[in-house]
Motif scaffolding. Structure first.
Motif, PDB file in Angstrom:
ATOM      1  N   ALA A  37       0.823  -1.213   0.000  1.00 61.61           N
ATOM      2  CA  ALA A  37       0.000   0.000   0.000  1.00 61.61           C
ATOM      3  C   ALA A  37       0.855   1.261   0.000  1.00 61.61           C
ATOM      4  O   ALA A  37       0.371   2.334  -0.350  1.00 61.61           O
ATOM      5  N   THR A  38       2.120   1.144   0.346  1.00 61.54           N
ATOM      6  CA  THR A  38       3.020   2.300   0.294  1.00 61.54           C
ATOM      7  C   THR A  38       3.437   2.614  -1.145  1.00 61.54           C
ATOM      8  O   THR A  38       3.926   3.704  -1.421  1.00 61.54           O
ATOM      9  N   PHE A  39       3.253   1.672  -2.061  1.00 61.59           N
ATOM     10  CA  PHE A  39       3.609   1.873  -3.471  1.00 61.59           C
ATOM     11  C   PHE A  39       2.366   2.019  -4.341  1.00 61.59           C
ATOM     12  O   PHE A  39       2.348   2.802  -5.282  1.00 61.59           O
ATOM     13  N   PHE A  40       1.336   1.226  -4.045  1.00 61.95           N
ATOM     14  CA  PHE A  40       0.082   1.249  -4.795  1.00 61.95           C
ATOM     15  C   PHE A  40      -1.039   1.775  -3.901  1.00 61.95           C
ATOM     16  O   PHE A  40      -1.402   1.135  -2.913  1.00 61.95           O
ATOM     17  N   LYS A  41      -1.569   2.935  -4.264  1.00 57.49           N
ATOM     18  CA  LYS A  41      -2.730   3.465  -3.545  1.00 57.49           C
ATOM     19  C   LYS A  41      -3.914   2.544  -3.839  1.00 57.49           C
ATOM     20  O   LYS A  41      -4.114   2.121  -4.963  1.00 57.49           O
ATOM     21  N   ARG A  42      -4.675   2.235  -2.828  1.00 58.82           N
ATOM     22  CA  ARG A  42      -5.851   1.372  -3.005  1.00 58.82           C
ATOM     23  C   ARG A  42      -7.097   2.227  -3.078  1.00 58.82           C
ATOM     24  O   ARG A  42      -7.304   3.105  -2.249  1.00 58.82           O
ATOM     25  N   GLU A  43      -7.911   1.961  -4.097  1.00 58.24           N
ATOM     26  CA  GLU A  43      -9.189   2.657  -4.245  1.00 58.24           C
ATOM     27  C   GLU A  43     -10.302   1.637  -4.393  1.00 58.24           C
ATOM     28  O   GLU A  43     -10.117   0.614  -5.047  1.00 58.24           O
ATOM     29  N   THR A  44     -11.426   1.950  -3.809  1.00 58.09           N
ATOM     30  CA  THR A  44     -12.610   1.130  -4.031  1.00 58.09           C
ATOM     31  C   THR A  44     -13.188   1.472  -5.397  1.00 58.09           C
ATOM     32  O   THR A  44     -12.833   2.489  -6.002  1.00 58.09           O
ATOM     33  N   LEU A  45     -14.081   0.641  -5.869  1.00 54.85           N
ATOM     34  CA  LEU A  45     -14.729   0.900  -7.156  1.00 54.85           C
ATOM     35  C   LEU A  45     -15.920   1.829  -6.962  1.00 54.85           C
ATOM     36  O   LEU A  45     -16.803   1.533  -6.150  1.00 54.85           O
ATOM     37  N   PRO A  46     -15.952   2.920  -7.705  1.00 53.20           N
ATOM     38  CA  PRO A  46     -17.118   3.799  -7.615  1.00 53.20           C
ATOM     39  C   PRO A  46     -18.354   3.114  -8.208  1.00 53.20           C
ATOM     40  O   PRO A  46     -18.258   2.350  -9.172  1.00 53.20           O
ATOM     41  N   TRP A  47     -19.518   3.385  -7.631  1.00 55.03           N
ATOM     42  CA  TRP A  47     -20.757   2.795  -8.148  1.00 55.03           C
ATOM     43  C   TRP A  47     -20.970   3.177  -9.609  1.00 55.03           C
ATOM     44  O   TRP A  47     -21.444   2.368 -10.403  1.00 55.03           O
ATOM     45  N   GLN A  48     -20.599   4.387  -9.977  1.00 57.37           N
ATOM     46  CA  GLN A  48     -20.761   4.822 -11.362  1.00 57.37           C
ATOM     47  C   GLN A  48     -19.927   3.962 -12.304  1.00 57.37           C
ATOM     48  O   GLN A  48     -20.309   3.742 -13.457  1.00 57.37           O
ATOM     49  N   ALA A  49     -18.787   3.479 -11.832  1.00 55.75           N
ATOM     50  CA  ALA A  49     -17.947   2.604 -12.654  1.00 55.75           C
ATOM     51  C   ALA A  49     -18.650   1.277 -12.912  1.00 55.75           C
ATOM     52  O   ALA A  49     -18.525   0.710 -13.999  1.00 55.75           O
TER      53      ALA A  49
END
Length: 134
Positions: free
Chosen positions: A64-76
């Motif tokens: 996580a220090t190299f790759f930011k984690r994002e959840t999937l937006p509902w719009q996606a």
């Protein structure tokens, strides 16, 4: 710094030292890390996870220090479904998985670029997403 979603194929090329794609993927990943925030989502995380027996190993490989984690937006999710439907109506085979459309839709909805070596589908269905591809 912009946000750049990193496709699982690029990460797997580096982790497996793929004989064909390792040089391109490793170089593109390193160059991108200098100018962008690298992002992964749960789908990319899941696709990379198949190479590991334990979550601790996976966490070490995609920290996580190299790759930011994002959840999937509902719009996606909505956009992915619509693009997948268009793909199927154009005669696209079922072998193309819906997760690829989620990845492209995530980049599109969030205004991110996408680092991938599988640019054809993304160019066709997400033409506004800036790509870094061979």
């Amino acid at each position: 710094m912009g946000l750049l979603l990193v496709d699982s194929n690029v990460i797997l090329d580096v982790l497996t030292e793929d004989p064909r794609w390792f040089p391109w993927s490793a170089d593109a990943l390193a160059r991108s890390a200098e100018s962008d925030v690298l992002v992964i989502n749960p789908i990319i995380y899941a696709e990379v996870s198949v190479r590991f027996a334990r979550i601790e190993e996976l966490e070490e490989a995609v920290p996580a220090t190299f790759f930011k984690r994002e959840t999937l937006p509902w719009q996606a999710g909505f956009l992915a479904g619509k693009c997948f439907l268009t793909y199927r109506r154009r005669g696209g085979p079922r072998r193309s998985p819906l997760p690829d459309f989620y990845v492209g839709a995530h980049a599109a909805v969030r205004g991110m670029g996408l680092l991938t070596r599988d640019a054809t589908r993304y160019r066709s269905y997400f033409p506004r997403v800036p790509l870094i591809a061979p």
